[in-house]
Design an enzyme around this catalytic site. Sequence first.
Site, PDB file in Angstrom:
ATOM      1  N   GLU A  42      -0.252  13.295 -11.022  1.00  0.00           N
ATOM      2  CA  GLU A  42      -0.973  11.877 -11.146  1.00  0.00           C
ATOM      3  C   GLU A  42      -2.004  11.925 -12.010  1.00  0.00           C
ATOM      4  OE1 GLU A  42      -1.823   9.754  -7.465  1.00  0.00           O
ATOM      5  OE2 GLU A  42      -3.512   8.696  -8.349  1.00  0.00           O
ATOM      6  N   LYS A  71      -5.996   8.397   1.203  1.00  0.00           N
ATOM      7  CA  LYS A  71      -4.922   9.166   0.119  1.00  0.00           C
ATOM      8  C   LYS A  71      -5.872   9.561  -0.957  1.00  0.00           C
ATOM      9  CE  LYS A  71      -1.799   8.825  -3.364  1.00  0.00           C
ATOM     10  NZ  LYS A  71      -2.038   8.694  -4.487  1.00  0.00           N
ATOM     11  N   ASP A  87      -0.205  25.244   2.994  1.00  0.00           N
ATOM     12  CA  ASP A  87       0.771  24.038   3.493  1.00  0.00           C
ATOM     13  C   ASP A  87      -0.072  22.841   3.286  1.00  0.00           C
ATOM     14  OD1 ASP A  87       2.197  22.532   4.979  1.00  0.00           O
ATOM     15  OD2 ASP A  87       2.449  24.129   6.435  1.00  0.00           O
ATOM     16  N   HIS A 121      -7.266   4.441 -15.738  1.00  0.00           N
ATOM     17  CA  HIS A 121      -5.954   4.864 -15.707  1.00  0.00           C
ATOM     18  C   HIS A 121      -4.965   4.803 -16.936  1.00  0.00           C
ATOM     19  CE1 HIS A 121      -5.018   5.504 -11.114  1.00  0.00           C
ATOM     20  NE2 HIS A 121      -5.975   6.359 -11.526  1.00  0.00           N
TER      21      HIS A 121
HETATM   22  C1  MEV Z   1      -4.773   6.458  -6.073  1.00  0.00           C
HETATM   23  O1  MEV Z   1      -3.858   7.541  -6.072  1.00  0.00           O
HETATM   24  C2  MEV Z   1      -5.859   6.693  -5.169  1.00  0.00           C
HETATM   25  C3  MEV Z   1      -6.573   5.342  -4.813  1.00  0.00           C
HETATM   26  O2  MEV Z   1      -5.756   4.387  -4.177  1.00  0.00           O
HETATM   27  C4  MEV Z   1      -7.610   5.618  -3.852  1.00  0.00           C
HETATM   28  C5  MEV Z   1      -8.534   4.540  -3.359  1.00  0.00           C
HETATM   29  O3  MEV Z   1      -8.121   3.336  -3.414  1.00  0.00           O
HETATM   30  O4  MEV Z   1      -9.530   4.754  -2.816  1.00  0.00           O
HETATM   31  C6  MEV Z   1      -7.250   4.845  -6.249  1.00  0.00           C
END
Ligand code: MEV
Length: 425
Positions: A81, A265, A281, A379
């Site tokens: 990513e 995430k 892992d 991004h």
């Molecule tokens: C994207 O890979 C991760 C985000 O969505 C994390 C977040 O929203 O805090 C940008």
Amino acid sequence: MESKTPRFYELSISSRLEQLAREADLPLEDLLPLGGKPILTTETADHMIENAVGVYGMPLGIARNFLINGREVLVPMAIEEPSVVAGASFMAKLARAGGGFVATTTAPEMIGQLQLLDIADPAAAKASVLAHKQELLELAGKEHPTLSRFGGGPRDIEMREIHTSPIGPFLVMHLVYDVRDAMGANAINTALEVLAPRVAQISGGRVHLRILSNLADKRLARAECTIPLAVLGFGEYTPEAVRDGIIEAWAFAAADPYRAATHNKGIMNGVDAVILATGNDWRAVEAGAHAYAARDGRYTSLTTWGVTADGSLKGSLEMPMAVGIVGGATRSNPAAAAAIKLLKVASAAELAQVIASVGLAQNLAALRALATEGIQRGHMGLQARQVALAAGAAGDEVDRLAQQLVKENNIRSDRAVQILLEWRK
Ligand code: MEV
């Protein structure tokens, strides 16, 4: 004309590796596997899994600027990513202004579970197993003398009662095992299998499952950082607005599982990338992270953000971290072995501290962007490069095409292909 020393990202890939070797004070040969020389071979892969047909590539980058417990750390990250490596590096720079990351770990104690069924008298069975604790710990320790030699080994036996389940109540025995610098799954699972017949005898029940728990809540890693107000402002955003915006964003995740999942995430973007680069892992750590985030019955944020007395932004992360620096892919994958060398971690605990710091930095990167200009702007350039690459751009075309897509505010693969065709006519 003044000549400027090129920054790391401005160097060619081979020069980056040379600079890394200089910075880490390691022979270049030690780091070449990070650049794919040698790479994990198909022959080794064939010994690692079944039906192997090859190996799978993944970008490997280095997050910079990390100061962790006063030590400079160059962090290898395997991730597909865009923006993750840059985000971590940038936030590490902000954290450095506040003294860097302070990270700690609890003892490397993993939990193994035995499921005890068909128990007539649960209270008596529990008492009986606990009365044999010493004998069981000794029995478990015999299986893995190396771990005991390094100061690890079985530590405790705990009994739990599951009151309601689809098959009714039953007992669970936990074996708490200090696995030192290993991830520990093998040591735990072997010990459980050795203990099972004796525990069945003692409890008068039937031992069903014998397996470690990925909710490794005795093996925690914690990281914190303080970001001085002075480095928080940028563009049209005042330092206070950025700080308060980050705290408001965190409060959303703290209160709402839908947001917490995405928030966490973002943390795992950093955590998994280091775990993957070091041959660990990541599914185990993912499972532990999310189970830990729900430990109070409601899924919530793994981080907290607040204000210090002097108005700085302070963040912390706490999560289970079952990682090792010995055994498994940490040795068989040359890139993972090189990654561990680059990190200069002397123990699994130290690796866990680095990973927690990177997770915290990654969370900060996401919250800072989300609380200000939004995630897409930062991004865009990187996404455009990926789209350009996927469309078949090569060499100079990649940057040129990416810039064109951003200019048109249209980062789509069909447009990328169209532009490439026009250029190549
Ligand atoms: C994207 O890979 C991760 C985000 O969505 C994390 C977040 O929203 O805090 C940008």
